[in-house]
Design a protein around this motif. Structure first.
Motif, PDB file in Angstrom:
ATOM      1  N   UNK A 294      -3.176  16.135 -10.463  1.00  0.00           N
ATOM      2  CA  UNK A 294      -2.395  17.350 -10.693  1.00  0.00           C
ATOM      3  C   UNK A 294      -1.355  17.543  -9.598  1.00  0.00           C
ATOM      4  N   UNK A 295      -1.681  17.192  -8.370  1.00  0.00           N
ATOM      5  CA  UNK A 295      -0.709  17.317  -7.284  1.00  0.00           C
ATOM      6  C   UNK A 295       0.436  16.337  -7.463  1.00  0.00           C
ATOM      7  N   UNK A 296       0.141  15.114  -7.876  1.00  0.00           N
ATOM      8  CA  UNK A 296       1.202  14.129  -8.092  1.00  0.00           C
ATOM      9  C   UNK A 296       2.097  14.558  -9.248  1.00  0.00           C
ATOM     10  N   UNK A 297       1.506  15.136 -10.285  1.00  0.00           N
ATOM     11  CA  UNK A 297       2.285  15.583 -11.429  1.00  0.00           C
ATOM     12  C   UNK A 297       3.021  16.899 -11.169  1.00  0.00           C
ATOM     13  N   UNK A 298       2.752  17.529 -10.060  1.00  0.00           N
ATOM     14  CA  UNK A 298       3.404  18.798  -9.770  1.00  0.00           C
ATOM     15  C   UNK A 298       2.818  19.968 -10.515  1.00  0.00           C
TER      16      UNK A 298
ATOM     17  N   UNK B  63       4.125   6.938   0.547  1.00  0.00           N
ATOM     18  CA  UNK B  63       4.597   7.568  -0.685  1.00  0.00           C
ATOM     19  C   UNK B  63       3.491   8.370  -1.371  1.00  0.00           C
ATOM     20  N   UNK B  64       2.292   7.828  -1.366  1.00  0.00           N
ATOM     21  CA  UNK B  64       1.168   8.534  -1.990  1.00  0.00           C
ATOM     22  C   UNK B  64       0.863   9.834  -1.249  1.00  0.00           C
ATOM     23  N   UNK B  65       0.810   9.773   0.073  1.00  0.00           N
ATOM     24  CA  UNK B  65       0.518  10.971   0.862  1.00  0.00           C
ATOM     25  C   UNK B  65       1.603  12.024   0.664  1.00  0.00           C
ATOM     26  N   UNK B  66       2.836  11.585   0.577  1.00  0.00           N
ATOM     27  CA  UNK B  66       3.940  12.518   0.363  1.00  0.00           C
ATOM     28  C   UNK B  66       3.863  13.161  -1.014  1.00  0.00           C
TER      29      UNK B  66
ATOM     30  N   UNK C 272       0.777  -1.228   0.000  1.00  0.00           N
ATOM     31  CA  UNK C 272       0.000   0.000   0.000  1.00  0.00           C
ATOM     32  C   UNK C 272       0.804   1.271   0.000  1.00  0.00           C
ATOM     33  N   UNK C 273       2.120   1.172  -0.259  1.00  0.00           N
ATOM     34  CA  UNK C 273       2.986   2.342  -0.172  1.00  0.00           C
ATOM     35  C   UNK C 273       2.592   3.421  -1.175  1.00  0.00           C
ATOM     36  N   UNK C 274       2.318   3.036  -2.414  1.00  0.00           N
ATOM     37  CA  UNK C 274       1.982   4.003  -3.463  1.00  0.00           C
ATOM     38  C   UNK C 274       0.511   3.918  -3.873  1.00  0.00           C
TER      39      UNK C 274
END
Length: 286
Positions: free
Chosen positions: A226-230, A186-189, A164-166
């Motif tokens: 969008x947040x993951x992609x920066x 990792x997902x939350x970060x 469940x890390x990502x």
């Protein structure tokens, strides 16, 4: 001179014929079998088996029993329907969706929205390696809110940190008009706490309150991607008043519901008493 004796003088039995002539007996002396008793028996049995009207007290008991059954059915059917639709346990046991990225247990998403979510989330996974699941349920019975249930889904579907890390989980509870977002470290970060809080407080509850479930989940997914992609934050829904409505009924609404319930019960009681009595008097008057 010899006297010749005739047979009649020798034997007095000859005075009567040896073979008397048989005469048929008159049948007028025979009495015919009377079937009056047999004919009366059916009428007696019919009289004995004729319907005896029950007393008015029996009709009242039957009416009350029918009323109790109808009330029990009226109150039990909504509960049974809720128990069937509230299948959060099925979501936990079924596991994550294999290819669709969407588990619409509440049945509120259209085919277009499901297709758009699948295209958006599959593209994110292929590029960044983050997997996001969208889950909808009608109501919760095992957990207090959507956040606890989202954590439970994440732990059940991905029991280890490596699995469940990502991974990310987006939950929407339609009856409570609230949602939650959770995921592995990792997902939350990658998403960031600010976007997570904004998505939970803006996209999901505001649009769910307006019952725009398709827009609520798709806008939340785009904001997370969008947040993951920066990329710049697309923001939440444009509304004038983001104040959430309370799920609790006011005193006036409660009194109104109570009055309607009393009216319905009174009507059923009147029907339970009047209809059997009317049937009884109609039968007696015939």
């Amino acid at each position: 001179m010899e006297t010749i004796l005739s047979p009649r003088s020798f034997c007095p039995l000859f005075k009567t014929p040896l073979f008397p002539q048989l005469q048929p007996k008159s049948s007028s002396g025979l009495k015919p079998i009377c079937c009056a008793a047999l004919r009366k028996q059916p009428s007696q049995s019919i009289k004995q088996s004729s319907y005896k009207p029950t007393s008015w007290l029996d009709n009242v008991h039957q009416g009350l029993a029918a009323l109790a059954i109808s009330l029990a059915l009226n109150f039990s059917l909504p509960i049974l329907a809720d128990s069937v639709l509230a299948s959060e346990f099925d979501v936990l046991n079924d596991g994550p969706p294999k290819e669709s990225y969407v588990l619409d247990d509440a049945g509120v998403l259209s085919r277009v929205t499901k297709s758009d979510l699948k295209r958006l989330l599959s593209d994110l996974e292929s590029r960044k390696g983050y997997h996001i699941n969208i889950v909808t349920v009608r109501k919760l019975t095992s957990k207090a809110d959507a956040f606890e249930y989202a954590d439970q889904v994440l732990e059940r579907w991905y029991p280890t940190v490596e699995e469940g890390n990502n991974k990310g989980i987006v939950v929407l509870v339609t009856s409570q008009k609230e949602g939650a977002v959770t995921g592995g470290p990792e997902f939350v970060k990658a998403v960031g706490d600010s976007i997570l809080d904004a998505t939970v407080s803006e996209n999901l509850p505001v649009l769910a309150t307006e019952e725009k479930y398709n827009e609520a989940l798709y806008s939340a997914a785009k904001r997370l991607v969008a947040a993951v992609d920066g990329l710049p934050d697309p923001g939440g829904p444009q509304t004038k008043d983001n104040k959430r409505e309370s799920n609790f009924k006011t005193r006036e609404e409660t009194d109104e519901k109570r009055g309607q319930f009393t009216l319905v019960v009174g009507g059923l009681l009147v029907i339970a008493f009047v209809v059997p009595m009317a049937q009884y008097y109609a039968y007696v008057s015939c």
